[in-house]
Motif scaffolding. Structure first.
Motif, PDB file in Angstrom:
ATOM      1  N   ARG A 217       0.763  -1.112   0.013  1.00  0.00           N
ATOM      2  CA  ARG A 217       0.096   0.031   0.041  1.00  0.00           C
ATOM      3  C   ARG A 217       1.052   1.256  -0.097  1.00  0.00           C
ATOM      4  N   PRO A 218       0.453   2.480  -0.546  1.00  0.00           N
ATOM      5  CA  PRO A 218       1.021   3.601  -0.354  1.00  0.00           C
ATOM      6  C   PRO A 218       1.206   4.237   0.854  1.00  0.00           C
ATOM      7  N   LEU A 219       2.514   4.664   1.146  1.00  0.00           N
ATOM      8  CA  LEU A 219       2.561   5.142   2.528  1.00  0.00           C
ATOM      9  C   LEU A 219       2.934   6.702   2.612  1.00  0.00           C
ATOM     10  N   VAL A 220       3.824   7.147   1.529  1.00  0.00           N
ATOM     11  CA  VAL A 220       4.007   8.565   1.449  1.00  0.00           C
ATOM     12  C   VAL A 220       3.989   8.953  -0.130  1.00  0.00           C
ATOM     13  N   THR A 221       3.218   9.857  -0.478  1.00  0.00           N
ATOM     14  CA  THR A 221       3.218  10.449  -1.801  1.00  0.00           C
ATOM     15  C   THR A 221       3.701  12.044  -1.656  1.00  0.00           C
ATOM     16  N   PHE A 222       4.832  12.230  -2.288  1.00  0.00           N
ATOM     17  CA  PHE A 222       5.400  13.463  -1.971  1.00  0.00           C
ATOM     18  C   PHE A 222       5.396  14.199  -3.316  1.00  0.00           C
TER      19      PHE A 222
ATOM     20  N   THR B 172      -9.310   7.457   9.869  1.00  0.00           N
ATOM     21  CA  THR B 172     -10.077   6.722  10.760  1.00  0.00           C
ATOM     22  C   THR B 172      -9.591   5.279  10.534  1.00  0.00           C
ATOM     23  N   GLY B 173      -8.314   5.173   9.822  1.00  0.00           N
ATOM     24  CA  GLY B 173      -7.459   3.916   9.660  1.00  0.00           C
ATOM     25  C   GLY B 173      -7.341   3.564   8.434  1.00  0.00           C
ATOM     26  N   PRO B 174      -7.147   2.306   7.855  1.00  0.00           N
ATOM     27  CA  PRO B 174      -6.748   2.111   6.565  1.00  0.00           C
ATOM     28  C   PRO B 174      -7.464   2.533   5.470  1.00  0.00           C
ATOM     29  N   GLY B 175      -7.254   3.260   4.560  1.00  0.00           N
ATOM     30  CA  GLY B 175      -7.944   3.820   3.387  1.00  0.00           C
ATOM     31  C   GLY B 175      -7.951   5.286   3.565  1.00  0.00           C
ATOM     32  N   SER B 176      -7.657   5.958   4.789  1.00  0.00           N
ATOM     33  CA  SER B 176      -7.618   7.036   5.007  1.00  0.00           C
ATOM     34  C   SER B 176      -6.381   7.864   4.358  1.00  0.00           C
ATOM     35  N   ARG B 177      -6.494   9.130   3.801  1.00  0.00           N
ATOM     36  CA  ARG B 177      -5.441   9.635   3.127  1.00  0.00           C
ATOM     37  C   ARG B 177      -5.290  11.218   3.307  1.00  0.00           C
ATOM     38  N   LEU B 178      -4.286  11.333   4.005  1.00  0.00           N
ATOM     39  CA  LEU B 178      -4.047  12.714   4.570  1.00  0.00           C
ATOM     40  C   LEU B 178      -2.958  13.870   3.542  1.00  0.00           C
ATOM     41  N   LEU B 179      -3.683  14.967   3.202  1.00  0.00           N
ATOM     42  CA  LEU B 179      -2.866  15.672   2.399  1.00  0.00           C
ATOM     43  C   LEU B 179      -2.434  16.838   3.450  1.00  0.00           C
ATOM     44  N   SER B 180      -1.024  16.820   3.560  1.00  0.00           N
ATOM     45  CA  SER B 180      -0.323  17.734   4.576  1.00  0.00           C
ATOM     46  C   SER B 180       0.492  18.741   3.727  1.00  0.00           C
TER      47      SER B 180
ATOM     48  N   THR C 185      -1.739   4.651  12.080  1.00  0.00           N
ATOM     49  CA  THR C 185      -3.362   4.198  11.727  1.00  0.00           C
ATOM     50  C   THR C 185      -3.567   3.375  10.560  1.00  0.00           C
ATOM     51  N   GLY C 186      -2.441   3.142   9.783  1.00  0.00           N
ATOM     52  CA  GLY C 186      -2.637   2.321   8.577  1.00  0.00           C
ATOM     53  C   GLY C 186      -2.910   3.230   7.405  1.00  0.00           C
ATOM     54  N   ALA C 187      -2.892   4.549   7.762  1.00  0.00           N
ATOM     55  CA  ALA C 187      -3.400   5.451   6.653  1.00  0.00           C
ATOM     56  C   ALA C 187      -2.131   5.904   5.627  1.00  0.00           C
ATOM     57  N   SER C 188      -2.132   7.080   4.963  1.00  0.00           N
ATOM     58  CA  SER C 188      -1.143   7.190   3.964  1.00  0.00           C
ATOM     59  C   SER C 188      -0.979   8.764   3.953  1.00  0.00           C
ATOM     60  N   VAL C 189       0.039   9.398   3.554  1.00  0.00           N
ATOM     61  CA  VAL C 189       0.102  10.811   3.657  1.00  0.00           C
ATOM     62  C   VAL C 189       0.528  11.325   2.148  1.00  0.00           C
ATOM     63  N   VAL C 190       0.050  12.142   1.730  1.00  0.00           N
ATOM     64  CA  VAL C 190       0.372  13.052   0.542  1.00  0.00           C
ATOM     65  C   VAL C 190       1.056  14.543   0.974  1.00  0.00           C
ATOM     66  N   LEU C 191       2.328  14.298   1.179  1.00  0.00           N
ATOM     67  CA  LEU C 191       3.263  15.416   1.699  1.00  0.00           C
ATOM     68  C   LEU C 191       3.571  16.343   0.594  1.00  0.00           C
ATOM     69  N   CYS C 192       3.012  17.659   0.768  1.00  0.00           N
ATOM     70  CA  CYS C 192       3.344  18.753  -0.182  1.00  0.00           C
ATOM     71  C   CYS C 192       4.174  19.743   0.199  1.00  0.00           C
ATOM     72  N   ARG C 193       5.442  19.834  -0.553  1.00  0.00           N
ATOM     73  CA  ARG C 193       6.244  20.964  -0.337  1.00  0.00           C
ATOM     74  C   ARG C 193       5.882  22.052  -1.127  1.00  0.00           C
ATOM     75  N   HIS C 194       6.028  23.342  -0.855  1.00  0.00           N
ATOM     76  CA  HIS C 194       5.653  24.394  -1.690  1.00  0.00           C
ATOM     77  C   HIS C 194       4.177  24.615  -2.189  1.00  0.00           C
ATOM     78  N   LEU C 195       3.212  23.865  -1.220  1.00  0.00           N
ATOM     79  CA  LEU C 195       1.985  23.846  -1.584  1.00  0.00           C
ATOM     80  C   LEU C 195       1.467  25.366  -1.889  1.00  0.00           C
ATOM     81  N   ASP C 196       1.774  26.124  -1.263  1.00  0.00           N
ATOM     82  CA  ASP C 196       1.252  27.597  -1.624  1.00  0.00           C
ATOM     83  C   ASP C 196       1.807  28.059  -2.955  1.00  0.00           C
ATOM     84  N   GLN C 197       2.179  27.588  -3.586  1.00  0.00           N
ATOM     85  CA  GLN C 197       2.606  27.921  -5.156  1.00  0.00           C
ATOM     86  C   GLN C 197       1.282  27.369  -6.070  1.00  0.00           C
TER      87      GLN C 197
END
Length: 251
Positions: A22-27, A191-199, A219-231
């Protein structure tokens, strides 16, 4: 991931056992257009190699301090878990002069020279490219890490009650990181697996670390980690949320 997990490294081992694909970190780096997706297995492999680099090549020992002069980035996340695996303290943006080792990215190389110990430089370029010439006084992470072992075993068990992370001047043990990550998850909308948080938060606060790594991992979730999102404009952010199947955001 399990009730017996007491350190961030434990959380990663449990995630690997549960669902390695499963995806863990999408950058995303919205200044360069870079997108990198790491499954649990791929992320864990980077962590193992980096932990071997720390323990064997840099001779880092439990309780030593590693100043991480790095932004929110997938490679920073790798270093955070590698430090936990070895039992060294990850000091986010810490004083290089007081650290045993320093890991620095662009814009921080001069500050990192204050460290009298080992120094590792990260280019943070797309695809983890090497430096044409490493900064003076540093070894190039992209040169040093590929040859490290794919499995890691600490020389001594990691103490969950020992200091693990310092951020914004506050020190947390490994057990406290796990406890806080689990407690934060509901507030972040996980809430657990399947949750996906954009930070889009930086890693220089607990909230940024929790949203950008620890709470999804716990929690078995994953993160979409965004650098320079303000652009990005709001329309572009909305499209990313849709395309990445994001279920919660922290910006």
């Amino acid at each position: 991931m399990t009730a017996t997990d007491r350190t961030p490294a434990d959380l990663l081992r449990s995630a690997l056992a549960a669902d390695p694909a499963r995806p863990l970190v999408t950058f995303y780096d919205d200044a360069t257009g870079e997108r990198v997706e790491l499954s649990v297995a791929t992320f864990a492999n980077w962590v193992a190699k980096t932990a071997n680099l720390l323990q064997d090549e840099l001779s880092a020992e439990p309780g030593e301090r590693v100043a991480l002069l790095l932004p929110a980035h997938w490679q920073t996340a790798v270093w955070l878990l590698a430090c936990s695996s070895v039992g060294v303290i990850a000091d986010i943006g810490g004083d290089a002069g007081a650290a045993d080792h320093v890991v620095a990215g662009p814009g921080q190389f001069e500050a990192g020279l204050a460290c009298a110990g080992s120094r590792i430089a990260l280019s943070l370029a797309p695809l983890g490219r090497r430096f044409p010439t490493p900064p003076a006084g540093y070894a190039d992470y992209a040169v040093e890490v590929p040859g490290q072992g794919d499995r890691f075993q600490p020389y001594a068990p990691v103490d969950p009650e020992a200091a693990a992370v310092i951020v914004a001047g506050a020190e947390f043990t490994g057990a406290e990181v796990v406890e806080r990550a689990r407690a934060d998850a509901a507030g972040f909308g996980l809430t657990g697996p399947g949750s996906r948080l954009l930070s889009g938060l930086s890693y220089d606060t607990w909230e940024g670390l929790g949203a950008g790594l620890y709470a999804p991992l716990a929690t078995g979730a994953s993160v979409v980690l965004c650098r320079h999102l303000d652009q990005l404009g709001e329309d572009a952010v909305a499209k990313r949320i849709e395309s990445e199947r994001v279920t919660a955001t922290k910006r």
